[in-house]
Design a protein around this motif. Sequence first.
Motif, PDB file in Angstrom:
ATOM      1  N   VAL A 112       0.849  -1.200   0.000  1.00 24.54           N
ATOM      2  CA  VAL A 112       0.000   0.000   0.000  1.00 24.54           C
ATOM      3  C   VAL A 112       0.882   1.246   0.000  1.00 24.54           C
ATOM      4  CG1 VAL A 112      -1.634   1.376   1.346  1.00 24.54           C
ATOM      5  CG2 VAL A 112      -2.010  -1.076   1.070  1.00 24.54           C
ATOM      6  N   GLY A 113       1.927   1.223   0.833  1.00 26.33           N
ATOM      7  CA  GLY A 113       2.855   2.353   0.874  1.00 26.33           C
ATOM      8  C   GLY A 113       3.536   2.577  -0.470  1.00 26.33           C
ATOM      9  N   PHE A 114       3.921   1.470  -1.133  1.00 28.78           N
ATOM     10  CA  PHE A 114       4.534   1.547  -2.455  1.00 28.78           C
ATOM     11  C   PHE A 114       3.575   2.191  -3.456  1.00 28.78           C
ATOM     12  CE2 PHE A 114       4.471  -0.682  -6.592  1.00 28.78           C
ATOM     13  CZ  PHE A 114       5.650  -0.201  -7.129  1.00 28.78           C
ATOM     14  N   LEU A 115       2.305   1.786  -3.413  1.00 31.71           N
ATOM     15  CA  LEU A 115       1.317   2.336  -4.337  1.00 31.71           C
ATOM     16  C   LEU A 115       1.082   3.823  -4.090  1.00 31.71           C
ATOM     17  CD1 LEU A 115      -1.388  -0.491  -4.566  1.00 31.71           C
ATOM     18  CD2 LEU A 115       0.378   0.101  -6.222  1.00 31.71           C
ATOM     19  N   VAL A 116       1.107   4.233  -2.830  1.00 32.67           N
ATOM     20  CA  VAL A 116       0.917   5.651  -2.509  1.00 32.67           C
ATOM     21  C   VAL A 116       2.037   6.486  -3.131  1.00 32.67           C
ATOM     22  CG1 VAL A 116       0.942   7.353  -0.644  1.00 32.67           C
ATOM     23  CG2 VAL A 116      -0.402   5.264  -0.398  1.00 32.67           C
ATOM     24  N   ILE A 117       3.280   5.984  -3.030  1.00 29.76           N
ATOM     25  CA  ILE A 117       4.425   6.692  -3.621  1.00 29.76           C
ATOM     26  C   ILE A 117       4.261   6.782  -5.145  1.00 29.76           C
ATOM     27  CG2 ILE A 117       6.916   6.573  -4.045  1.00 29.76           C
ATOM     28  CD1 ILE A 117       7.173   5.232  -1.284  1.00 29.76           C
ATOM     29  N   VAL A 118       3.844   5.660  -5.751  1.00 26.48           N
ATOM     30  CA  VAL A 118       3.643   5.638  -7.198  1.00 26.48           C
ATOM     31  C   VAL A 118       2.566   6.630  -7.617  1.00 26.48           C
ATOM     32  CG1 VAL A 118       2.786   4.237  -9.127  1.00 26.48           C
ATOM     33  CG2 VAL A 118       4.439   3.270  -7.517  1.00 26.48           C
ATOM     34  N   ILE A 119       1.472   6.664  -6.863  1.00 22.49           N
ATOM     35  CA  ILE A 119       0.358   7.572  -7.179  1.00 22.49           C
ATOM     36  C   ILE A 119       0.837   9.024  -7.165  1.00 22.49           C
ATOM     37  CG2 ILE A 119      -1.840   8.489  -6.305  1.00 22.49           C
ATOM     38  CD1 ILE A 119      -2.376   5.555  -5.312  1.00 22.49           C
ATOM     39  N   VAL A 120       1.632   9.374  -6.156  1.00 25.71           N
ATOM     40  CA  VAL A 120       2.155  10.745  -6.071  1.00 25.71           C
ATOM     41  C   VAL A 120       3.072  11.041  -7.254  1.00 25.71           C
ATOM     42  CG1 VAL A 120       3.621  12.301  -4.735  1.00 25.71           C
ATOM     43  CG2 VAL A 120       1.952  10.847  -3.560  1.00 25.71           C
ATOM     44  N   MET A 121       3.950  10.079  -7.589  1.00 30.40           N
ATOM     45  CA  MET A 121       4.911  10.286  -8.666  1.00 30.40           C
ATOM     46  C   MET A 121       4.232  10.395 -10.037  1.00 30.40           C
ATOM     47  SD  MET A 121       7.809  10.700  -7.365  1.00 30.40           S
ATOM     48  CE  MET A 121       8.769  10.679  -8.879  1.00 30.40           C
ATOM     49  N   LEU A 122       3.076   9.768 -10.189  1.00 28.75           N
ATOM     50  CA  LEU A 122       2.359   9.846 -11.462  1.00 28.75           C
ATOM     51  C   LEU A 122       1.893  11.273 -11.774  1.00 28.75           C
ATOM     52  CD1 LEU A 122       0.208   6.571 -11.434  1.00 28.75           C
ATOM     53  CD2 LEU A 122       2.077   7.140 -13.002  1.00 28.75           C
ATOM     54  N   PHE A 123       1.784  12.096 -10.727  1.00 30.10           N
ATOM     55  CA  PHE A 123       1.404  13.496 -10.932  1.00 30.10           C
ATOM     56  C   PHE A 123       2.639  14.387 -11.112  1.00 30.10           C
ATOM     57  CE2 PHE A 123      -2.339  11.739  -8.905  1.00 30.10           C
ATOM     58  CZ  PHE A 123      -3.370  12.335  -9.605  1.00 30.10           C
ATOM     59  N   VAL A 124       3.820  13.809 -10.869  1.00 26.81           N
ATOM     60  CA  VAL A 124       5.066  14.573 -10.979  1.00 26.81           C
ATOM     61  C   VAL A 124       5.768  14.287 -12.306  1.00 26.81           C
ATOM     62  CG1 VAL A 124       7.338  14.969  -9.962  1.00 26.81           C
ATOM     63  CG2 VAL A 124       5.359  14.597  -8.475  1.00 26.81           C
ATOM     64  N   VAL A 125       5.818  12.988 -12.664  1.00 25.18           N
ATOM     65  CA  VAL A 125       6.505  12.565 -13.882  1.00 25.18           C
ATOM     66  C   VAL A 125       5.485  12.290 -14.975  1.00 25.18           C
ATOM     67  CG1 VAL A 125       8.050  10.871 -14.912  1.00 25.18           C
ATOM     68  CG2 VAL A 125       8.346  11.530 -12.512  1.00 25.18           C
ATOM     69  N   ILE A 126       5.485  13.109 -16.023  1.00 26.66           N
ATOM     70  CA  ILE A 126       4.574  12.930 -17.151  1.00 26.66           C
ATOM     71  C   ILE A 126       5.372  12.314 -18.303  1.00 26.66           C
ATOM     72  CG2 ILE A 126       2.919  14.020 -18.690  1.00 26.66           C
ATOM     73  CD1 ILE A 126       2.271  14.190 -15.671  1.00 26.66           C
ATOM     74  N   PRO A 127       5.030  11.089 -18.721  1.00 25.60           N
ATOM     75  CA  PRO A 127       5.826  10.404 -19.745  1.00 25.60           C
ATOM     76  C   PRO A 127       5.712  11.051 -21.121  1.00 25.60           C
ATOM     77  CG  PRO A 127       3.805   9.181 -19.318  1.00 25.60           C
ATOM     78  CD  PRO A 127       3.870  10.286 -18.293  1.00 25.60           C
ATOM     79  N   SER A 128       6.789  10.919 -21.880  1.00 24.43           N
ATOM     80  CA  SER A 128       6.790  11.386 -23.263  1.00 24.43           C
ATOM     81  C   SER A 128       6.335  10.249 -24.160  1.00 24.43           C
ATOM     82  CB  SER A 128       8.197  11.834 -23.666  1.00 24.43           C
ATOM     83  OG  SER A 128       8.277  12.010 -25.071  1.00 24.43           O
ATOM     84  N   ARG A 129       5.448  10.537 -25.095  1.00 18.14           N
ATOM     85  CA  ARG A 129       4.949   9.494 -25.998  1.00 18.14           C
ATOM     86  C   ARG A 129       6.042   9.025 -26.972  1.00 18.14           C
ATOM     87  NH1 ARG A 129      -0.921   9.297 -25.872  1.00 18.14           N
ATOM     88  NH2 ARG A 129      -1.143   8.675 -23.703  1.00 18.14           N
ATOM     89  N   ASP A 130       7.140   9.767 -27.067  1.00 22.21           N
ATOM     90  CA  ASP A 130       8.223   9.398 -27.980  1.00 22.21           C
ATOM     91  C   ASP A 130       9.311   8.570 -27.296  1.00 22.21           C
ATOM     92  OD1 ASP A 130       7.040  10.825 -30.082  1.00 22.21           O
ATOM     93  OD2 ASP A 130       7.967  12.701 -29.407  1.00 22.21           O
ATOM     94  N   ALA A 131       9.225   8.419 -25.975  1.00 22.84           N
ATOM     95  CA  ALA A 131      10.267   7.711 -25.231  1.00 22.84           C
ATOM     96  C   ALA A 131      10.207   6.204 -25.497  1.00 22.84           C
ATOM     97  CB  ALA A 131      10.113   7.982 -23.730  1.00 22.84           C
ATOM     98  N   GLY A 132      11.384   5.611 -25.705  1.00 23.26           N
ATOM     99  CA  GLY A 132      11.453   4.178 -25.986  1.00 23.26           C
ATOM    100  C   GLY A 132      11.989   3.398 -24.797  1.00 23.26           C
TER     101      GLY A 132
END
Length: 261
Positions: A112-132
């Motif tokens: 649960v703690g791991f998922l909370v960290i991931v959820i927060v990071m998803l709002f910080v790191v926005i992926p590039s559609r061109d990244a491989g």
Amino acid sequence: MSSPARGTKYVLICIGVGLMAGLLSGLFGVGGGTVIVPLLVLILGFDQRLAAGTSLGAIVPTATIGVISYAMSGSVAWIPALILAAGAVVGAQVGTWLLARLSQQILRWGFVGFLVIVIVMLFVVIPSRDAGLPVTVGSTLGLIALGLVTGVLAGLLGVGGGVVVVPALILLFGTSDLLAKGTSLLMMIPTAVSGTIGNIRRGNVDLVAAALVGVSACTTTTLGALIAVHLDPFAANVLFAVYLVFIAAQMAVKAWRSRRA
């Protein structure tokens, strides 16, 4: 293990569960087990092991259609997916070995703690559609490690690989969200096939339910993948974060009930 009576209600519920799981599978690159298992248990009264085994069997056709859908837009990293799958197969054996030796309550709260960290990071790191996802010595070692961790968590907690693999590929490897989802789905196929064969031998699969859920899921997986392709990367992250909140809540409830018991 015995299954519930296979009447009209049984068939309709399996189809409905499959439609929902297929949409989520295509949209987020996950197997859909976090939807299939609880619904089979709560609505059809499946035993937890039978529900998990049936869900794993249904994931095979669902993930296959998902991979085809993502491959059509070039969003599958084939070699990295196989590396992840190899690590996950080994990790799953370690996870099942550790299952009887570690506290499930601590593991669930840790996840649960791991998922909370991931959820927060998803709002910080926005992926590039061109990244491989280039295959180098460093990335290969990282993918093996990620596969091992994914397999261990699957064996310990029964969580699907996509819940771990998709955010890890986005946040740690800088992969585009679409490539992460397509690669995650490909990784699941050999893992799910291997697990399903073992579950059939142990009588932990309702093959009729697995077929109904899996086939109906195939009809909405492509739709989910199509929506994912047209979603803005930030909007995709927000929706995935909402899905992870749902999973984290499920795990927290299980941990809380286990503590009270």
